[in-house]
Design a protein around this motif. Structure first.
Motif, PDB file in Angstrom:
ATOM      1  N   CYS A  79      29.659  28.744  26.097  1.00 52.50           N
ATOM      2  CA  CYS A  79      31.037  28.284  26.324  1.00 52.50           C
ATOM      3  C   CYS A  79      31.217  27.620  27.698  1.00 52.50           C
ATOM      4  N   GLU A  80      30.313  27.924  28.594  1.00 53.58           N
ATOM      5  CA  GLU A  80      30.436  27.435  29.983  1.00 53.58           C
ATOM      6  C   GLU A  80      30.635  25.910  30.013  1.00 53.58           C
ATOM      7  N   GLY A  81      31.680  25.517  30.697  1.00 55.06           N
ATOM      8  CA  GLY A  81      31.924  24.080  30.888  1.00 55.06           C
ATOM      9  C   GLY A  81      32.630  23.402  29.725  1.00 55.06           C
ATOM     10  N   LYS A  82      32.912  24.158  28.663  1.00 50.42           N
ATOM     11  CA  LYS A  82      33.613  23.560  27.505  1.00 50.42           C
ATOM     12  C   LYS A  82      35.091  23.970  27.541  1.00 50.42           C
ATOM     13  N   LEU A  83      35.951  23.054  27.114  1.00 52.62           N
ATOM     14  CA  LEU A  83      37.360  23.399  26.950  1.00 52.62           C
ATOM     15  C   LEU A  83      37.487  24.374  25.789  1.00 52.62           C
ATOM     16  N   GLY A  84      38.312  25.404  25.952  1.00 55.61           N
ATOM     17  CA  GLY A  84      38.352  26.445  24.930  1.00 55.61           C
ATOM     18  C   GLY A  84      39.767  26.798  24.488  1.00 55.61           C
ATOM     19  N   CYS A  85      39.820  27.696  23.519  1.00 58.46           N
ATOM     20  CA  CYS A  85      41.109  28.228  23.067  1.00 58.46           C
ATOM     21  C   CYS A  85      40.878  29.570  22.384  1.00 58.46           C
ATOM     22  N   TRP A  86      41.976  30.310  22.194  1.00 56.29           N
ATOM     23  CA  TRP A  86      41.922  31.619  21.538  1.00 56.29           C
ATOM     24  C   TRP A  86      42.639  31.507  20.203  1.00 56.29           C
ATOM     25  N   GLY A  87      41.866  31.505  19.115  1.00 56.10           N
ATOM     26  CA  GLY A  87      42.474  31.362  17.791  1.00 56.10           C
ATOM     27  C   GLY A  87      42.753  32.719  17.179  1.00 56.10           C
ATOM     28  N   ILE A  88      43.940  33.230  17.365  1.00 56.35           N
ATOM     29  CA  ILE A  88      44.248  34.540  16.761  1.00 56.35           C
ATOM     30  C   ILE A  88      45.512  34.501  15.913  1.00 56.35           C
ATOM     31  N   THR A  89      46.609  33.972  16.434  1.00 58.62           N
ATOM     32  CA  THR A  89      47.877  34.055  15.706  1.00 58.62           C
ATOM     33  C   THR A  89      47.873  33.168  14.455  1.00 58.62           C
ATOM     34  N   GLU A  90      48.510  33.669  13.375  1.00 60.02           N
ATOM     35  CA  GLU A  90      48.537  32.967  12.089  1.00 60.02           C
ATOM     36  C   GLU A  90      49.978  32.737  11.638  1.00 60.02           C
ATOM     37  N   PRO A  91      50.195  31.731  10.814  1.00 56.88           N
ATOM     38  CA  PRO A  91      51.565  31.396  10.393  1.00 56.88           C
ATOM     39  C   PRO A  91      52.336  32.590   9.841  1.00 56.88           C
ATOM     40  N   ASP A  92      51.695  33.383   8.983  1.00 61.55           N
ATOM     41  CA  ASP A  92      52.415  34.501   8.372  1.00 61.55           C
ATOM     42  C   ASP A  92      52.195  35.814   9.109  1.00 61.55           C
ATOM     43  N   HIS A  93      51.516  35.743  10.229  1.00 55.89           N
ATOM     44  CA  HIS A  93      51.176  36.982  10.931  1.00 55.89           C
ATOM     45  C   HIS A  93      51.283  36.785  12.432  1.00 55.89           C
ATOM     46  N   GLY A  94      52.514  36.487  12.869  1.00 61.46           N
ATOM     47  CA  GLY A  94      52.724  36.228  14.289  1.00 61.46           C
ATOM     48  C   GLY A  94      52.297  37.398  15.134  1.00 61.46           C
ATOM     49  N   SER A  95      53.036  38.480  15.006  1.00 58.03           N
ATOM     50  CA  SER A  95      52.762  39.629  15.861  1.00 58.03           C
ATOM     51  C   SER A  95      51.783  40.604  15.219  1.00 58.03           C
ATOM     52  N   ASP A  96      51.477  40.393  13.960  1.00 60.20           N
ATOM     53  CA  ASP A  96      50.544  41.311  13.294  1.00 60.20           C
ATOM     54  C   ASP A  96      49.176  41.323  13.967  1.00 60.20           C
ATOM     55  N   MET A  97      48.813  40.176  14.517  1.00 62.21           N
ATOM     56  CA  MET A  97      47.456  40.055  15.036  1.00 62.21           C
ATOM     57  C   MET A  97      47.230  40.909  16.270  1.00 62.21           C
ATOM     58  N   ILE A  98      48.311  41.272  16.964  1.00 63.71           N
ATOM     59  CA  ILE A  98      48.127  42.137  18.140  1.00 63.71           C
ATOM     60  C   ILE A  98      48.146  43.601  17.723  1.00 63.71           C
ATOM     61  N   ASP A  99      48.169  43.846  16.446  1.00 63.41           N
ATOM     62  CA  ASP A  99      48.380  45.194  15.939  1.00 63.41           C
ATOM     63  C   ASP A  99      47.417  45.483  14.799  1.00 63.41           C
ATOM     64  N   PRO A 100      46.103  45.429  15.045  1.00 69.40           N
ATOM     65  CA  PRO A 100      45.149  45.602  13.940  1.00 69.40           C
ATOM     66  C   PRO A 100      45.264  46.964  13.270  1.00 69.40           C
ATOM     67  N   GLU A 101      45.795  47.958  13.984  1.00 66.19           N
ATOM     68  CA  GLU A 101      45.937  49.297  13.378  1.00 66.19           C
ATOM     69  C   GLU A 101      47.187  49.390  12.510  1.00 66.19           C
ATOM     70  N   GLY A 102      48.053  48.389  12.564  1.00 69.40           N
ATOM     71  CA  GLY A 102      49.235  48.418  11.712  1.00 69.40           C
ATOM     72  C   GLY A 102      50.294  49.391  12.167  1.00 69.40           C
ATOM     73  N   ASN A 103      50.313  49.711  13.459  1.00 69.26           N
ATOM     74  CA  ASN A 103      51.301  50.680  13.953  1.00 69.26           C
ATOM     75  C   ASN A 103      52.725  50.157  13.917  1.00 69.26           C
ATOM     76  N   LEU A 104      52.867  48.843  13.951  1.00 64.29           N
ATOM     77  CA  LEU A 104      54.219  48.292  14.051  1.00 64.29           C
ATOM     78  C   LEU A 104      54.819  47.958  12.695  1.00 64.29           C
ATOM     79  N   ARG A 105      54.008  47.985  11.655  1.00 59.28           N
ATOM     80  CA  ARG A 105      54.546  47.658  10.329  1.00 59.28           C
ATOM     81  C   ARG A 105      55.281  48.839   9.733  1.00 59.28           C
ATOM     82  N   ALA A 106      56.296  48.552   8.929  1.00 58.84           N
ATOM     83  CA  ALA A 106      56.942  49.618   8.171  1.00 58.84           C
ATOM     84  C   ALA A 106      55.868  50.314   7.341  1.00 58.84           C
ATOM     85  N   LYS A 107      56.048  51.612   7.149  1.00 63.38           N
ATOM     86  CA  LYS A 107      54.998  52.434   6.548  1.00 63.38           C
ATOM     87  C   LYS A 107      54.490  51.903   5.207  1.00 63.38           C
TER      88      LYS A 107
END
Lengths: 409, 409, 409, 409
Positions: D126-154
């Motif tokens: 990666c050294e010397g290359k322009l980069g980005c972090w591909g995590i957030t998805e159209p239908d899963h804005g905040s879900d991606m920061i919550d892989p354990e699913g703690n924030l979702r309704a049960k």
């Protein structure tokens, strides 16, 4: 039992009179069908384009005349009913677009202030003309709301006024300039000019006069490029030995402070009311979006944290509207308006609009930041209101002075 | 020109009717001459002393009966006028002392809720008796405001209710207890009891009934020792096979959620209004003190920073009062009250009271912290209101649920 | 993976040195085993009882001497390490009880200020004696933090100082009084007195001297009855021709403003740090309670709204502590302390303590208001800190003056 | 005595090491000479122009490589020193322009996350290359920061992931898309991709891999048109059967939640730090302007209300910086980073930046709203940070879950 109650358009609104309902419906339709579609387009134009020949601006201004809300029409009503009608109408317009609602308001200011001064001739003169309020000056931003000098340090000099009138026979001669913050200046045909008077070799506050802006010696700056309320043009007006007939005088030095007081008491409540319309638009967008947007298998309105935040927006919008109405109705029925009430309404409602717009944007997440949605524009519009018509801090300082009980100190 | 305008007692108040003015004057005098002097003394007593034989409490309660504000008297007015009168009266009382104004309010609750249920016989029964509202339970603090269970996690069990009624023939048999938070419980003669019903071997929400507290099987806990509103006694009520005549039933399971909704919509607005009275008292004390206290050779009202802060207090008190009035007047005139409006009023006004009390105390500097001045008591009283009659956070969650448009999801 | 990380006692704390860890552990134990149990008892006593013969106060003060944190011991360390040790120790003590931690702090002030003035003889003289800082006066609350007069209106007179010293030969003669806000005054044996100096017929700011309070002519008022920090006694000190040896002089008019600056820079950081301890105690109580209290079948820590609010408390406590440490470490290493940094720390941390205490109380619901739990006391203690050691508003005005860049205006 | 103390560039900063000072000076000069001039121009361009051939963007990115702050260079330092250097550097860059500082940060993310995963080969790649972090998805804005699913309704379903990888032999095959919120996506050459894994017919969280964006099957959306941070491009990345060598895998399902935790703990602190730079820039602009702008005959810094407000800005900037540093230094020295600390820093610093930018704009009055000054851009940039890298509300909910002590429930 219904655990929820659908509220009227303007929330916790006690039954409107037939006329009030009619005005609200008419203005709401106009806002929805005319203002909103134009609003996004005007926001994206350069300031020059927005007041240029091809702009939808001109047609809307003409349309607005047809709403039947002219100063002359308003003067036929009782003060309380007039006030209520104006607020109801204006909230709908601002719900459509804050800048255009502001335009429709400032257009009426020369007529409104003529009415406050009791000069029906000038009311008639201004009728049907686009107007503006020329008060703020480059070196005297907040000074103009403080003709008594209560906010200045005790030994601080006022400094040179930027715009000065003198009276020669049956003419008022105006020289100088008003600052770029004069709302509607670029498109105005008449100006309610508030400025210092040169008298016996010194300048004093002040005079108020109605200046037709097609007089020789009047020129204008270029329209301001700014953060929000972009459909409301602002710019300088320059006066080079402009000769105005003495019949256009609304107030001289003896009445000046009084007319500033009444004008500000009137204007602040109306700007406050525009902010209520903005705040409500932001809240409604967020409420709608929360019903549509799904995350985790359910509409986000069912996410407890989202509906909790929406409730607080609802609460703030209602509190702001309640205060604006209360202050305005007091002013309409009291022997003398309470400027501290108008300022309270202005500070509260604009602060509310900014908070609610920001909270509403937040409900949209990333979408709230993009130009595809209306939220980022609403935020910019609302932010602008914290300064328009008087910085909230300067107004609050002024409001503080008004709380002093001169019998007690 | 007068740069300042003296406002009426309740600020930006449009002209009151003759009766409204009379009630305001009477209650203001009562607050000033009776409640305020007793207030400081009651605050310093132990909870037991405050309801003991020698306490000024009893005389004040009797006096209050003479104000002519009984539920039966109120029912003779039109809803809007009744609402306005009650709010005007109650603000003055709370301006005198929040806890005693709260007492006068809770005393009327059994009668008020009987009226909401349309049971005039029970209204008459409660007339002239000290009352209380028995709803909150030790294990179900906020659950009781949420009979539909909207605020509970989806799969969370309700758990055992602490108080259960069952119907046997023409008797309602009550067992269990209500929690220590029942306002006025210690001195009440009648209780508007809201509790679960045992039916076919399970308990469901619920029933509402008027329980005379001198019935066999009723006992009470000891009065709570607490931070603020110390003149408002609170404590448990225990029920051991208490037999209540069936004629005392106000609502069964079919009407239960509905009566809770209406009761809460009514109660929240009144608690909000008490908070307005508290906030205004704090603001007025600070404004007075700022005229008297000198620093650096001048009264501190002339210190810009002080008058700026006073202005914001004024502004908040007016916004809170405006919202309370607007929500109450909506509820008095709409086909169905809007609970979200009542909650908005309660949350806003109590938050305002706490902020304003704290800001007012700050104007007093060190004096604000001592028991020689009223400010520290007002702060404690105001803080208490954030929890009384429903935690603001739980109420806001409830309010959020009420914003859901069931046609859209 | 562990989704959660247990943090050290003081949160986001980088590894402590061995000595720091030892001090933290010792003080934490003392706070838990000695201060907390005494704290509730002292809070309920009258002010007279709290400093009376039977009070646990005296034993605690003696105990505190054994912690090894005397000014002389501290002076043996490098400034940065000394500062860190004092903050770490003091946070634990305030976590135990804010008032007693405050007492332990003010006892050291005469020694600390002697050290700031470079007078080791007076440091030795004060060692082991209970102390206080006599600066604030009845008619000059905030004036004393502003010897340059930056906060006064330009033409406002200072007025008569309430306490004046004059120098006669090898004696300093003191007359007048210090106000009731002198912390620790009632129990102090020595006072660091900051007052005006009479010189050539006029009074100027000022002198600083160490006054043994058993000198003839010294009397004291009665201890103040107040809202919070009730275990920290406060009261007036009166001086009637009190003769103090000239060797007790720490500063004359030339060094006065400088020593006030340094003293305030020191004191503000320490009061800020006490507030961090209070805020943390409130947060920890609420976090614990949320794990224990069940509603709807689950501990309320699992209610999303509750854990959301707890997170914001955590966040605020950490921000306050971070700022206090940063400001203190800057002052310990810079050529001259930055008073604006100390004030920033004081304003932020005390505001945080009040907010967090109030939010924490709210988690307890009704229980938070009763005297059975610690929350209502913590709220009262935290509220007191907004005024103690300088009203936050006056301090912020002072801080604003310090931002002026004299090279630029 | 000097009543005021000039502070270093970063305020209450204890003495920097020689290297820290060098980095700060270098980055400050780069920010002043390169970033600031380009900043205003980039802000006014369309999103397409800003990443187009003629944009100053490209030269700046190249220049930035010369600052010597590459991931490989950083890895040669001790963790604590590395962290401090990065924060010091990055604050100066953000002081110059928030969007470009953000670009310089996201460019490093693929390398940083490779380092977190212990994969030095990918760091080198990666050294010397322009980069980005591909995590957030159209239908899963905040879900991606919550892989354990703690924030979702049960009982709420996760729904279909928008981007899924599967492993076939020595290839990882990627299909789907990442949302428009991927910062730097349009210009990135490599992407740190976090997405679900298809395994045995179901998708689970997840995998992390380094995707070279010149691979067949990768396409990009158009750059987003947005409110603020306009020099930071954002847009979708689409994957159509993209084949990535297995050597590019940083984590599989067993390490996924852990790497998300560490990545977020790292990223949040850095975004927080950018916000500190923005807040400081706004504060400094306002402080400067207050020295220059005259009203009533004196620079407005001498208006008490103005300097009071400036002090509170100073105070907030210092508190935010102090917390960011404290959280980062804890993470650099603890056995495991505390994500709750990183979130606390992110929420606090971005909220601070928005508040301070708004307060600073207000000092400029009307000028603050025009495009001629930098304030309205700073407000827009700061507002954007409340959503970038995780909505503050979603992050706070996540932070709340991390406070649960699993031993106690």
């Amino acid at each position: 039992m219904k655990s929820s109650t659908k509220l009227p358009l303007t929330g916790l609104e006690s039954p409107l009179s037939e006329m009030e309902q009619l005005v609200q419906d008419t203005c709401h339709r106009f806002a929805e069908e005319v203002l909103r579609p134009a609003s996004a387009a005007l926001d994206k134009m350069t300031p020059e384009e927005a007041v240029g020949a091809g702009s939808p601006f001109w047609e809307i201004m003409q349309h607005a005349q047809g709403l039947g809300l002219s100063v002359q029409a308003m003067l036929e009503m009782e003060p309380l009913e007039r006030t209520r009608i104006m607020l109801i109408a204006s909230e709908e317009l601002a719900w459509g677009d804050g800048g255009l609602a502001g335009m429709i308001l400032v257009n009426q200011m020369p007529g409104m202030y003529s009415a406050l001064a009791g000069n029906l001739e000038m009311v008639a003169f201004c009728e049907g003309k686009l107007g503006c309020w020329g008060i703020t000056e480059p070196d005297h931003g907040s000074d103009m709301i403080d003709p008594e000098g209560n906010l200045r340090a005790k030994d601080a000099p006022y400094g040179r006024p930027n715009c000065v009138a003198r009276i020669e026979g049956d003419k008022i001669i105006v020289n100088g300039q008003k600052s770029a913050w004069v709302s509607g200046a670029i498109t105005a045909q008449v100006c309610a000019l508030y400025c210092h008077l040169e008298e016996n070799g010194r300048t004093v506050p002040g005079v108020v006069l109605i200046v037709p802006l097609d007089l020789p010696g009047v020129t204008k700056g270029k329209p301001l490029d700014k953060l929000g309320l972009r459909s409301l043009n602002q710019g300088e007006i320059y006066f080079d030995n402009v000769e105005v007939p003495i019949a256009h005088l609304l107030a001289g030095p003896d009445q000046y402070a009084d007319l500033v007081y009444h004008s500000l008491a009137e204007a602040n409540v109306h700007v406050a009311n525009l902010a209520v319309g903005l705040a409500r638009a932001a809240y409604e967008h967020a409420l709608d979006y929360a019903h549509q947007r799904k995350q985790g298998g359910q509409a986000i309105i069912h996410h407890q944290n989202v509906s909790y935040r929406l409730f607080h927006m609802f609460r703030k919008v209602e509190a702001a509207r309640a205060l604006v109405r209360r202050a305005a109705e007091y002013n309409a029925t009291a022997r003398q308006p309470a400027l501290q009430g108008s300022i309270a309404a202005k500070v509260t409602a604009t602060q509310t609009a900014f908070e609610v717009a920001s909270e509403a944007l937040q409900i949209f997440g990333g979408n709230g930041l993009t130009k595809e949605y209306q939220m980022e524009k609403l935020l910019r519009d609302a932010r602008t209101c914290l300064i328009a018509d008087g910085c909230n801090e300067a107004l609050a300082l002024k409001g503080g002075v008004l709380l002093v009980d001169r019998d007690k100190v």
